[in-house]
Design a protein around this motif. Sequence first.
Motif, PDB file in Angstrom:
ATOM      1  N   ALA A 102      40.460  43.433 -44.267  1.00 35.29           N
ATOM      2  CA  ALA A 102      41.720  42.725 -44.522  1.00 35.29           C
ATOM      3  C   ALA A 102      41.698  42.050 -45.889  1.00 35.29           C
ATOM      4  CB  ALA A 102      41.974  41.699 -43.416  1.00 35.29           C
ATOM      5  N   MET A 103      40.526  41.518 -46.278  1.00 32.60           N
ATOM      6  CA  MET A 103      40.408  40.906 -47.602  1.00 32.60           C
ATOM      7  C   MET A 103      40.603  41.956 -48.698  1.00 32.60           C
ATOM      8  SD  MET A 103      37.221  38.280 -46.926  1.00 32.60           S
ATOM      9  CE  MET A 103      37.308  37.284 -48.407  1.00 32.60           C
ATOM     10  N   ARG A 104      40.032  43.144 -48.483  1.00 33.29           N
ATOM     11  CA  ARG A 104      40.236  44.217 -49.468  1.00 33.29           C
ATOM     12  C   ARG A 104      41.721  44.579 -49.566  1.00 33.29           C
ATOM     13  NH1 ARG A 104      35.466  48.793 -49.929  1.00 33.29           N
ATOM     14  NH2 ARG A 104      33.953  47.424 -50.939  1.00 33.29           N
ATOM     15  N   SER A 105      42.389  44.630 -48.411  1.00 29.99           N
ATOM     16  CA  SER A 105      43.823  44.927 -48.425  1.00 29.99           C
ATOM     17  C   SER A 105      44.593  43.847 -49.164  1.00 29.99           C
ATOM     18  CB  SER A 105      44.354  45.066 -46.992  1.00 29.99           C
ATOM     19  OG  SER A 105      43.763  46.169 -46.335  1.00 29.99           O
ATOM     20  N   ALA A 106      44.220  42.568 -48.949  1.00 32.13           N
ATOM     21  CA  ALA A 106      44.903  41.451 -49.612  1.00 32.13           C
ATOM     22  C   ALA A 106      44.709  41.516 -51.126  1.00 32.13           C
ATOM     23  CB  ALA A 106      44.386  40.122 -49.073  1.00 32.13           C
ATOM     24  N   VAL A 107      43.494  41.874 -51.554  1.00 33.26           N
ATOM     25  CA  VAL A 107      43.213  41.987 -52.993  1.00 33.26           C
ATOM     26  C   VAL A 107      44.048  43.110 -53.595  1.00 33.26           C
ATOM     27  CG1 VAL A 107      41.451  42.535 -54.716  1.00 33.26           C
ATOM     28  CG2 VAL A 107      40.895  41.016 -52.818  1.00 33.26           C
ATOM     29  N   GLN A 108      44.151  44.214 -52.870  1.00 37.88           N
ATOM     30  CA  GLN A 108      44.943  45.343 -53.369  1.00 37.88           C
ATOM     31  C   GLN A 108      46.416  44.958 -53.513  1.00 37.88           C
ATOM     32  OE1 GLN A 108      45.702  48.709 -50.737  1.00 37.88           O
ATOM     33  NE2 GLN A 108      45.157  50.125 -52.384  1.00 37.88           N
ATOM     34  N   VAL A 109      46.946  44.206 -52.545  1.00 37.09           N
ATOM     35  CA  VAL A 109      48.360  43.806 -52.563  1.00 37.09           C
ATOM     36  C   VAL A 109      48.688  43.003 -53.816  1.00 37.09           C
ATOM     37  CG1 VAL A 109      50.069  42.315 -51.426  1.00 37.09           C
ATOM     38  CG2 VAL A 109      48.741  43.951 -50.086  1.00 37.09           C
ATOM     39  N   ILE A 110      47.762  42.117 -54.229  1.00 43.15           N
ATOM     40  CA  ILE A 110      48.048  41.291 -55.410  1.00 43.15           C
ATOM     41  C   ILE A 110      47.529  41.921 -56.705  1.00 43.15           C
ATOM     42  CG2 ILE A 110      48.138  39.145 -54.087  1.00 43.15           C
ATOM     43  CD1 ILE A 110      45.367  38.468 -55.111  1.00 43.15           C
ATOM     44  N   GLY A 111      47.148  43.213 -56.614  1.00 40.23           N
ATOM     45  CA  GLY A 111      46.820  43.968 -57.819  1.00 40.23           C
ATOM     46  C   GLY A 111      45.389  43.844 -58.300  1.00 40.23           C
ATOM     47  N   GLY A 112      44.483  43.334 -57.458  1.00 41.47           N
ATOM     48  CA  GLY A 112      43.083  43.218 -57.853  1.00 41.47           C
ATOM     49  C   GLY A 112      42.276  44.449 -57.473  1.00 41.47           C
ATOM     50  N   ASP A 113      40.986  44.408 -57.796  1.00 37.69           N
ATOM     51  CA  ASP A 113      40.075  45.504 -57.456  1.00 37.69           C
ATOM     52  C   ASP A 113      39.482  45.231 -56.082  1.00 37.69           C
ATOM     53  OD1 ASP A 113      38.187  47.447 -57.183  1.00 37.69           O
ATOM     54  OD2 ASP A 113      36.983  46.859 -58.920  1.00 37.69           O
ATOM     55  N   PRO A 114      39.815  46.020 -55.065  1.00 37.26           N
ATOM     56  CA  PRO A 114      39.321  45.759 -53.701  1.00 37.26           C
ATOM     57  C   PRO A 114      37.800  45.713 -53.608  1.00 37.26           C
ATOM     58  CG  PRO A 114      41.020  47.454 -53.691  1.00 37.26           C
ATOM     59  CD  PRO A 114      40.671  47.207 -55.123  1.00 37.26           C
ATOM     60  N   LYS A 115      37.111  46.408 -54.542  1.00 36.78           N
ATOM     61  CA  LYS A 115      35.649  46.488 -54.439  1.00 36.78           C
ATOM     62  C   LYS A 115      34.946  45.176 -54.794  1.00 36.78           C
ATOM     63  CE  LYS A 115      35.371  50.578 -56.579  1.00 36.78           C
ATOM     64  NZ  LYS A 115      34.834  51.845 -57.092  1.00 36.78           N
ATOM     65  N   ILE A 116      35.725  44.143 -55.227  1.00 32.17           N
ATOM     66  CA  ILE A 116      35.074  42.840 -55.417  1.00 32.17           C
ATOM     67  C   ILE A 116      34.663  42.256 -54.062  1.00 32.17           C
ATOM     68  CG2 ILE A 116      36.359  42.340 -57.532  1.00 32.17           C
ATOM     69  CD1 ILE A 116      37.984  40.273 -55.903  1.00 32.17           C
ATOM     70  N   ILE A 117      35.257  42.776 -52.976  1.00 34.19           N
ATOM     71  CA  ILE A 117      34.850  42.362 -51.623  1.00 34.19           C
ATOM     72  C   ILE A 117      33.703  43.273 -51.201  1.00 34.19           C
ATOM     73  CG2 ILE A 117      35.595  41.958 -49.262  1.00 34.19           C
ATOM     74  CD1 ILE A 117      37.025  40.218 -51.362  1.00 34.19           C
ATOM     75  N   GLU A 118      32.495  42.781 -51.360  1.00 31.51           N
ATOM     76  CA  GLU A 118      31.280  43.564 -51.080  1.00 31.51           C
ATOM     77  C   GLU A 118      30.164  42.599 -50.698  1.00 31.51           C
ATOM     78  OE1 GLU A 118      28.738  46.563 -50.519  1.00 31.51           O
ATOM     79  OE2 GLU A 118      30.675  47.054 -51.409  1.00 31.51           O
ATOM     80  N   PRO A 119      29.446  42.864 -49.596  1.00 33.20           N
ATOM     81  CA  PRO A 119      28.316  41.994 -49.258  1.00 33.20           C
ATOM     82  C   PRO A 119      27.310  41.913 -50.405  1.00 33.20           C
ATOM     83  CG  PRO A 119      28.838  43.445 -47.432  1.00 33.20           C
ATOM     84  CD  PRO A 119      29.664  43.904 -48.590  1.00 33.20           C
ATOM     85  N   LEU A 120      26.918  40.683 -50.765  1.00 31.70           N
ATOM     86  CA  LEU A 120      25.987  40.481 -51.872  1.00 31.70           C
ATOM     87  C   LEU A 120      24.540  40.350 -51.393  1.00 31.70           C
ATOM     88  CD1 LEU A 120      28.097  38.007 -54.028  1.00 31.70           C
ATOM     89  CD2 LEU A 120      27.885  40.486 -54.257  1.00 31.70           C
TER      90      LEU A 120
END
Length: 958
Positions: A102-120
């Motif tokens: 869902a966070m990746r979807s939210a990032v995509q909606v506002i035009g960001g790179d979904p891959k910033i959501i990644e376990p570190l």
Amino acid sequence: MNNEFKTLQKFDVGNGREGFFHSLPELEKQGVGKISRLPISIRIVLESVLRNCDEKKVRRKDVETLANWNARKPANEEIPFVVARIVLQDFTGVPLVVDLAAMRSAVQVIGGDPKIIEPLVPVDLVVDHSVQVDFFGSAQALRLNLEMEFKRNRERYQFLKWGQQAFKTFQLIPPGIGIVHQVNLEYLAKGVLSQKSEVGGQRSEIFYPDTLVGTDSHTTMINGLGVVGWGVGGIEAEAGMLGQPVYFLTPEVVGVHLSGRLKEGVTATDLVLHITQMLRAQKVVGKFVEFYGEGAASLPVPDRATIGNMSPEYGATIGYFPVDQESVNYLRATGRTDEQCAAFENYFRAQQMFGMPRKGEINYSVDLELDLGQVQPGVAGPKRPQDRINLPELGQTFRSLLQKPLKDGGYGKENVDPAVKHLVQLNGSAPRDGDMPGIDPGEELNKAEMVTNRPTPDPAKDLKGADPFHHGESKIGHGSVLIAAITSCTNTSNPSVMLAAGLLAKKAVERGMRVDPAVKTSLAPGSRVVSDYLTKTGLQPYLDQLGFNLVGYGCTTCIGNSGPLHPKIEKAIHDYDLVAASVLSGNRNFEARVHQNIKANFLMSPPLVVAFALAGRVDLDLTKEPIGKDKNGKETFLRDLWPSLKEVRDAMQSALTPEVFRKLYRDFADQNPKWNEIPSSTGDIYLWDEKSDYIHEPPFFKDFSMEVGKIENIIGVRALGIFGDSVTTDHISPAGAIKASSPAGQYLMSRGIKPEDFNSYGSRRGNDLVMTRGTFANVRIKNLMVPGTEGGVTKYYGPATGTAAVASGEQMSIYDAAMKYQKENVPLVILAGHEYGTGSSRDWAAKGTRLLGVKAVIAASFERIHRSNLVGMGVLPLQFPEGTNAQTLNLDGSEIFAITRLSNSIEPGKTVTLEIERKNGERDSVPVRLRIDTPIEIDYYRHGGILQFVLRQLLASK
């Protein structure tokens, strides 16, 4: 690489290797605290704080504060603990991966790179909570239960497969391998980890202790290996995965000095139940507990892990055993490489943390004593793990509770003769392969589409000489054992008690003893290693003959996946209002957890589970009364069947080899063809399917923006529920079976799903539409707004304008009332007693509370994880003053509330005001304490929750 304190030093890793580490002895030489006197568990946390000190997330001040830990009065400061890895089980893991998607979807909606959501940090998810005991007492039980598991959970498993390919640092261990905590102990844990880095311009390795948090409160099992780790909610784990430290207040550390040795006939389970009762009485909630001394050194790692596992039951954050030679021996015995074992030992020696401390060497906040020789055989129950009963007193205790009034914790069966039994005629024919044992195929199985046309098996051949289980005649009454389960991570990781169960079964079978057909028996080990050694020792066939056939590798009866009872047994329980019993080798026995119709649940060691299955009842003294009769009609006692320590040790020596562990923890996918058959989507973004009733995009990021909210007074508040003491997350969170009459059941039927296909709440944790409807829906929860009732009901009083709109309150389900209030924009509050939220670290207990529209929970006291999870979901936890609660304030739920003195400048632990307007117009105000305990939690609350906070942080940094 951080080296703020210039503590980076070389050490000999072993096997000709050289590495670097952040030296705690060097930190002490610099005068930063008397570190050599600190508890070992505190030192390991300190190493993480030192290594991650960057003056941003972790400050020099954090290092200095923890290095100067004051045993008697720890500083009231939060510790930013960066863990090395995270473990998940599938019940909590699925919604966590749903949130990441869902966070990746939210990032995509506002035009960001979904891959910033990644376990570190590395994340391991073990699928272990989805197997249910539908089939048992048959050689086919394992296969049939696995088939049912894959049929029920296909959508969830497709989603997890997507997650496995979408996230780089996410490892998934498929079903049928083992329980997460045992897999963690036997395979995932390394003791010490390393990371490639650059030191002085040259490539090198930095070594550091293995530390973790897990989305299951029994993550503490790993403490037995000297690894610091504990359970957190999925919400906290998610933040940890995304680079946030786990924040907690500097703890007190309770030292438990163990001396002596366990006596003959006393098991590790008896010891842990003794410790649970002892430490619960010492009020160790929220504290670290560290075991040490010669008695601790004498315990093998499986016994230590058993004690660590039960930390949530005695209330501690961890139950820790320092690293010593026994720890290294365990790693070697379970198939870890020589390189891993050498690095583990040499690292802890270099840090001067190797070896079991002796009395007086370390400063503890409190020092307790326990002579292992004083521990007696016992059980715990019938409703709480800390309610220990000496084995000889069980029968008397049960009979007393049977007649004790409900208000005093009894069952209210006055003037009842416990000896009265009721005849139940069970099916008389052998089950067909594929039938659920004991259920009439024409009546039940056709509905579930589970009947197959395979030929009827020969009981003498397929059940190894035993009668078909759940077939024949039985007499049941109060105290009858209807479920006997060798299950759960607590004990099935421990070869000594598992082999003892097999040896006791062998002696019973050799005497011709059998288990009553009314008893539902099952064996669900924590890993396939257990099956290997039970087979090698020749003990599994004897367990089979008593009905303890292998039903699956996973967390079954202990979490409510006990499966159905025979319908005629269910009918007898209802018709005669029976207080029937379960016996299980688990760690939890809260009301309605094991099975909704079994009211008395007793925790005990695996051999005692077998013994009570043979006895068929709990209202007896097994130390004096016979278990039953042998084939010659001679009375047989527990002492006749109980294996000696020598017998157990001899069996252990012949059973366990490192090669077995290496073989069974290799190529998981290849060993599970059913997993390979599951298809899944690919790509960085999950394609949400509105037709799915298992996976649904949650509303947490609806209308998400970078704008942060304000902390303001909450006014015009109605009560959704008023609860007493000891309301657990089992009461709050959706768990177990879904009733057709419940809001969740009604919703699923509206979607065209038949009740037999509901599956459990746990399996649908990825769907907020089901889970919100199941919050506060437990059949045993008692809402004091509706006196004399049980279940998820409340009274709806209408909009909070002026005096109460519905004077007497309209009774309805909690979910329906919450939805009506939401339409009217009425904020809600929960009022509760002591120990609110005790139990498993379930994120849905907090998520569901939030989605019902609850803005605050006011309790007499909170369990650690649940309080933290409420803050993480943007729900305000508040605490009544000592001696005050809803009852002393004469609250019945008809009142209108306001929570005032809230503002952006609020500080942790401050006092705010609860204003009360009664339906007669009278007004009161009560000071309540803000249980937002740390500054970072203020930020979480202001952002509307930890997920929103993390997402804004990640987006702002890009």
